[in-house]
Design a protein around this motif. Structure first.
Motif, short mmCIF file in Angstrom:
data_model
loop_
_atom_site.label_atom_id
_atom_site.label_comp_id
_atom_site.label_asym_id
_atom_site.label_seq_id
_atom_site.Cartn_x
_atom_site.Cartn_y
_atom_site.Cartn_z
N PRO A 107 0.80 -1.22 0.00
CA PRO A 107 0.00 0.00 0.00
C PRO A 107 0.85 1.28 0.00
N ASN A 108 0.50 2.19 -0.87
CA ASN A 108 1.01 3.57 -0.91
C ASN A 108 2.49 3.75 -1.23
N PRO A 109 3.14 2.87 -1.96
CA PRO A 109 4.57 3.10 -2.20
C PRO A 109 4.86 4.30 -3.08
N ARG A 110 4.03 4.55 -4.10
CA ARG A 110 4.29 5.70 -4.97
C ARG A 110 4.19 7.00 -4.19
N GLU A 111 3.22 7.10 -3.33
CA GLU A 111 3.07 8.33 -2.54
C GLU A 111 4.29 8.57 -1.67
N VAL A 112 4.79 7.50 -1.03
CA VAL A 112 5.94 7.64 -0.13
C VAL A 112 7.19 8.01 -0.92
N HIS A 114 7.44 9.29 -3.91
CA HIS A 114 7.28 10.61 -4.53
C HIS A 114 7.51 11.71 -3.51
N HIS A 115 7.02 11.55 -2.30
CA HIS A 115 7.22 12.55 -1.25
C HIS A 115 8.70 12.69 -0.92
N ASP A 214 3.72 0.41 8.51
CA ASP A 214 3.17 1.04 7.32
C ASP A 214 4.30 1.80 6.65
N GLN A 216 4.30 4.43 5.05
CA GLN A 216 4.20 5.88 5.24
C GLN A 216 4.92 6.34 6.51
N GLU A 217 5.15 5.44 7.46
CA GLU A 217 5.87 5.81 8.68
C GLU A 217 7.32 6.20 8.38
#
Length: 233
Positions: A107-112, A114-115, A214, A216-217
């Motif tokens: 979950p959410n690897p591109r967001e992380v 990219h950030h 996660d 995102q952490e």
């Protein structure tokens, strides 16, 4: 005492960190085998799984894409012999279900990623895997966000050997002390710390009390390290 170094790069493991092998793909492949070759899906799926289990630790000596191509050719022949497939059927199977087809992003690897890139950090991947790491990252949709991808096969040293981490740092162009390393195996995390990296354990199943759970952490860890120089990771 010298001030703590900022984090200028994040180095990720691949499997069970930014991507994972989806067992459901075996079911999809088995149903494809039934529709394409008329094979019993249970037999087909079991053969796929058993073949990987037999060969899962037999690729550590590979160094080049040509080596890997030969490995998969032999792999396909062995699988075909189990399933009584002819040469054309074997080629169709290997083309439709290559190694990377069994992978999905967490979950959410591109967001992380990219950030991190937007913050000016470099992003790397260090994985004990075959030379085709770029192809696998492309398949899960992350290749354009990775500055350096290192498959340890191509280096000839594997995690947790120090040389694997030092090679990845060199590829990133960032000294180890300015890298945060993220991996799902404690021995790999410990080895990264031993060469001077910040490092944290990730457990996406949520069972390890001292791990992050996660992806995102990672963003908060980077912020804490850059704000305070140290953090419990």
């Amino acid at each position: 005492m010298a001030p703590p170094s900022p984090v200028r790069a994040v180095l990720f493991d691949r499997d069970d960190t930014i991507a994972f092998t989806d067992p459901g793909v075996y079911r999809d492949a088995a149903l494809w085998g039934q529709a394409t070759f008329g094979l019993d899906p249970h037999t087909f799926g079991a053969a796929l799984h058993e073949q990987w289990q037999r060969r899962a630790l037999s690729w550590w000596h590979l160094r080049t894409p040509a080596d890997e191509d030969a490995f998969w050719q032999d792999y396909g022949v062995e699988l075909a012999n189990q399933l009584n497939l002819n040469a054309a059927q074997t080629q169709a199977l290997m083309n439709r279900w290559p190694y990377e087809a069994y992978m999905k992003p967490v979950p959410n690897p591109r967001e992380v990623l990219h950030h991190l890139r937007n913050q000016g950090l470099r992003v790397g991947v260090l994985s004990n895997t075959l030379p085709s790491i770029d192809r696998t990252l492309k398949f899960v949709g992350l290749d354009d966000l990775v500055d350096a991808a290192v498959a340890t096969c191509t280096v000839g040293v594997h995690k947790p050997e120090p040389g694997a981490y030092l090679h990845a740092a060199q590829q990133l162009g960032v000294p180890p002390r300015e890298i945060l390393f993220v991996d799902d195996k404690q021995e790999n995390v410990d080895a990264a710390r031993a060469v001077g990296m910040h490092a944290t354990l990730i457990d996406l199943r949520g069972t390890h009390p001292e791990a992050i759970h996660d992806l995102q952490e990672v963003l908060a860890l980077v912020d804490a390290l850059n704000a305070h120089g140290t953090v419990d990771v």
